[in-house]
Design an enzyme around this catalytic site. Structure first.
Site, PDB file in Angstrom:
ATOM      1  N   CYS A  43     -23.716 -37.183  30.363  1.00 39.06           N
ATOM      2  CA  CYS A  43     -24.026 -38.557  30.129  1.00 39.06           C
ATOM      3  C   CYS A  43     -23.061 -39.194  31.857  1.00 39.06           C
ATOM      4  O   CYS A  43     -23.494 -39.959  32.339  1.00 39.06           O
ATOM      5  CB  CYS A  43     -23.122 -39.941  29.302  1.00 39.06           C
ATOM      6  SG  CYS A  43     -21.219 -39.502  29.296  1.00 39.06           S
TER       7      CYS A  43
ATOM      8  N   TYR B 240       0.779  -1.654  -0.170  1.00 38.32           N
ATOM      9  CA  TYR B 240       0.191   0.147  -0.252  1.00 38.32           C
ATOM     10  C   TYR B 240       0.845   0.819   0.194  1.00 38.32           C
ATOM     11  O   TYR B 240       0.556   2.502  -0.299  1.00 38.32           O
ATOM     12  CB  TYR B 240      -1.232   0.389   1.055  1.00 38.32           C
ATOM     13  CG  TYR B 240      -0.232  -0.313   2.420  1.00 38.32           C
ATOM     14  CD1 TYR B 240       0.652   0.555   3.202  1.00 38.32           C
ATOM     15  CD2 TYR B 240      -0.829  -1.365   3.329  1.00 38.32           C
ATOM     16  CE1 TYR B 240       0.677   0.326   4.202  1.00 38.32           C
ATOM     17  CE2 TYR B 240      -0.372  -1.619   4.270  1.00 38.32           C
ATOM     18  CZ  TYR B 240       0.798  -1.210   4.766  1.00 38.32           C
ATOM     19  OH  TYR B 240       0.705  -1.081   6.776  1.00 38.32           O
TER      20      TYR B 240
END
Ligand code: IVH
Length: 687
Positions: A419, A232
């Site tokens: 469980c 850039y």
């Protein structure tokens, strides 16, 4: 040293040029001409030539991205021109003020025309400076404090989007390209997914991931990370090749030299033009391939940039317009535990509803116990939550000043909330898992799938869709229930006619006659693959003896280390698992039987002699003789650990037809690669 023929020299040069051309098409133009597999073939051919004639290797050859030993520390590099940061603005009013400041600075009056700006996405990565001398990449440095940064040359060289040499004939003697190293959305998702699978800490966002990946002392690690790069700006540039006079033109020039730039950059007029670009990018944001956190406006004319100059460490001619925050504050109402398909317990914060970047958030992940302890998040805490792109919202941190007086640290439960089986933490991983394997509803379908799979009990016709129906209708809870299914029940299911039901019942009947190793493998005990199951069956010869064995006795078995032994003994200690095994082997219920085997404690299982034993292997591409899963199972039976991603730790890559990026990565990392033919041979040899 053998000398290459003139044809071979020419071929190497030509391959290098072709590869550079395709990199350019892919990374700069975003318009690849050839499929990955074709690229890989060119790459491999070049590698072959360079291996045969090392004198053909050039430092800027595409094959030379990874090289050298890990560093002991980073060197410091002084930036000859400081690397600046940007001021921020957050509103339309502030944008108008910025434009007016620029106009004043340039001495423009009401009557003069509007300033032209370049509007660029503000990439969310980290700034880098790349130095090209005579078109060749010689140095990469992080921004650091702006005056000096760290020398990460060895790492930037591994990033395919960073050209090792610039394109074209007329190149500046010296050119410093500045830009952003980042990870795009897909790359980020894959990276975190892979880390989760391996029980490693997840990256909070693409920026952290990019920074963490670039700051590695070992370039082989950086090479495995999906880093991208967009330029850039230019830093220092020699005056032998004057740059165009505008920001956008200058970026186009960089692009022509082979530097990728963001495709979303536009030229706009005045504050209104900037505002429109902002709205446009804000609206586009979620669809962009990479994350952005705002828009950068830069005065387009480079002379005007120069005349505006800097204040302290930021330019007067550029500013970042930030998007509204993706982070907000809220309270943790509760911490729940979710149990995943594979039994992993994940703590999740239930939050007072809060809008983050336009989306209402009520849950956020706390990842695992380590993350949770590190951040010390407790029920009642005020916390910062963050959304980053598609990533699940996460709790970033708590605010200590706002902690209620009576809070207590949160610990993951010792038992699975679904469980009730013991929750165990594997030694080397952050994950805590439910040990209720055969019994836990959260894991049922996956367990059953494994149980029925080809190298386990091999129940023909028991596919994914069928198991989905059986579990969701609760016809089957544990593997033992499979054997109690009757014709009427099966006929109620979708896509199950008379014929398929008959076939399935026959398959269930057949697979009752199995072998002990298959049965042990089918139980789906963590860390127990086929090779271990075989070793255990041979060692004990009897299931009851195996089930009664202590962790110490188990660790005596060839190929069983402390981690596997612990996993086995926890599994067999769970009453639920024992019940399921009892039901499976009960002649009146499951009725599963196997021929007795004499314990052969001294005999080594085939896998012990296998060249794959203990190797980390990855499969890629299409195999013609075996399906991918067959190959995987056979490799595992031969003692290999088959993983999905290529990393520096991979020992071997098996490349089928049309192998793509994994092959490329393996080659770059110097991982041994074999083809299907060779795989087959080796498998045959060990029987
Ligand atoms: S220009 C002279 N352009 O933002 C100004 N920076 O807050 C130098 N960033 O450190 C920066 N996208 O890492 C510029 N299109 C873009 C950018 C960008 C992201 C980052 C960069 C810089 C930080 C400043």
């Amino acid at each position: 040293m053998t000398q290459p023929s003139p044809q071979e020299i020419a071929e190497a040069t030509d391959l290098r040029q072709q590869l550079r051309h395709h990199d350019y098409r892919y990374y700069v133009l975003d318009d690849p001409e050839i499929p990955d597999a074709a690229y890989d073939r060119l790459f491999q051919r070049l590698q072959q030539l360079e291996q045969r004639y090392p004198q053909l290797i050039t430092p800027d050859s595409p094959t030379q991205r990874v090289g050298g030993e890990p560093l002991a520390a980073f060197r410091t590099i002084e930036h000859r021109l400081p690397m600046l940061s940007l001021g921020n603005l957050f509103s339309h009013e502030e944008l108008i003020e910025f434009d007016q400041r620029c106009r004043r600075g340039l001495g423009l009056s009401q009557d003069d025309s509007e300033i032209r700006y370049c509007a660029e996405p503000k990439l969310d990565g980290l700034a880098i400076s790349l130095l090209y001398l005579g078109g060749e990449l010689v140095q990469g440095a992080t921004r650091g404090d702006g005056k000096s940064g760290e020398d990460v040359t060895h790492n930037v060289r591994t990033i395919s989007a960073v050209p090792l040499r610039l394109r074209g004939k007329r190149l500046p003697r010296r050119l410093e390209v500045r830009g952003e190293i980042f990870i795009d959305r897909t790359g980020f998702k894959q990276l975190n997914h892979q880390r989760q699978e391996q029980g490693e800490k997840l990256f909070a966002n693409p920026r952290n991931a990019a920074a963490g990946s670039l700051r590695q002392l070992d370039p082989a690690i950086t090479a495995t990370r999906p880093l991208r790069f967009y330029g850039y700006a230019v830093g220092e540039v020699s005056d032998d090749h004057p740059l165009p006079p505008s920001q956008l033109e200058m970026l186009r020039q960089l692009q022509q030299w082979g530097v990728p730039i963001s495709p979303e950059i536009t030229q706009v007029a005045g504050a209104e033009g900037c505002h429109n670009a902002f709205l446009h990018l804000q609206q586009q944001r979620q669809q962009l391939r990479y994350e952005i956190d705002g828009v950068v406006y830069k005065v387009d004319n480079l002379d005007q940039q120069r005349s505006l100059g800097f204040v302290s460490r930021a330019p007067r001619w550029a500013i970042a317009h930030k998007f509204p925050a993706q982070e907000e504050m809220t309270r943790v109402i509760a911490i729940d535990i979710q149990v995943g398909r594979t039994g992993t317990l994940t703590p999740v914060a239930r939050l007072e509803a809060v809008a983050v970047g336009g989306v209402i958030v009520t849950n956020a992940t706390l990842h695992n116990q380590d993350e949770l302890s590190r951040k010390d998040i407790r029920v009642g805490d005020m916390v910062i939550v963050r959304r980053a792109g598609d990533v699940i919202p996460e709790v970033v941190a708590m605010i200590p000043e706002m902690r209620p007086a009576e809070s207590t640290p949160f610990l993951l439960p010792q038992h699975c909330p679904v469980c009730g089986s013991a929750a165990v933490r594997s030694e080397d991983k952050a994950a805590v898992r439910c040990s209720g394997g055969l019994y836990c509803p959260a894991q049922r379908k996956e367990q059953l799938k494994h149980f029925a799979s080809r190298r386990a009990l091999d129940i023909e016709g028991m596919g994914d869709k069928l198991l989905e129906q059986l579990t969701s209708k609760e016809l089957v809870r544990t593997p033992a229930d499979l054997f109690t299914l009757n014709r009427d029940q099966l006929l109620t299911l979708e896509r199950m006619g008379e014929k398929s039901v008959t076939n399935l019942l026959a398959a269930l009947e057949r697979c009752r006659h199995t072998t002990l190793p298959r049965f042990i493998y089918a139980l789906g005990i963590r860390e127990v693959g086929e090779a271990t199951a075989l070793a255990l069956a041979n060692h004990f010869g009897d299931l009851d003896l195996l089930m009664a064995a202590s962790a110490e006795t188990l660790a005596e078995v060839e190929d069983v280390g402390p981690v596997v032994a612990a996993s086995l003994s926890t599994f067999f200690r769970q009453p639920h698992n024992r019940e399921v095994i009892a039901a499976l082997t009960d002649p009146l219920r499951g009725g599963v039987v196997w021929p007795t085997i004499a314990p052969q404690r001294d005999l080594q299982p085939a896998a012990a002699l296998s060249p794959f034993r203990g190797k980390k292997v990855v499969l890629t591409g299409t195999l013609s003789r075996l399906s991918r899963s067959e190959a995987k199972e056979r490799l595992q039976a031969a003692g290999a650990k088959v993983t999905s991603a290529v990393s520096a730790k991979t020992d071997l890559l098996i490349a089928g037809e049309e192998a793509g990026s994994k092959l490329e990565k393996a080659v770059a990392l110097g991982v041994e690669v074999i083809d299907e033919e060779r795989l087959f041979k080796l498998l045959e040899e060990i029987g």
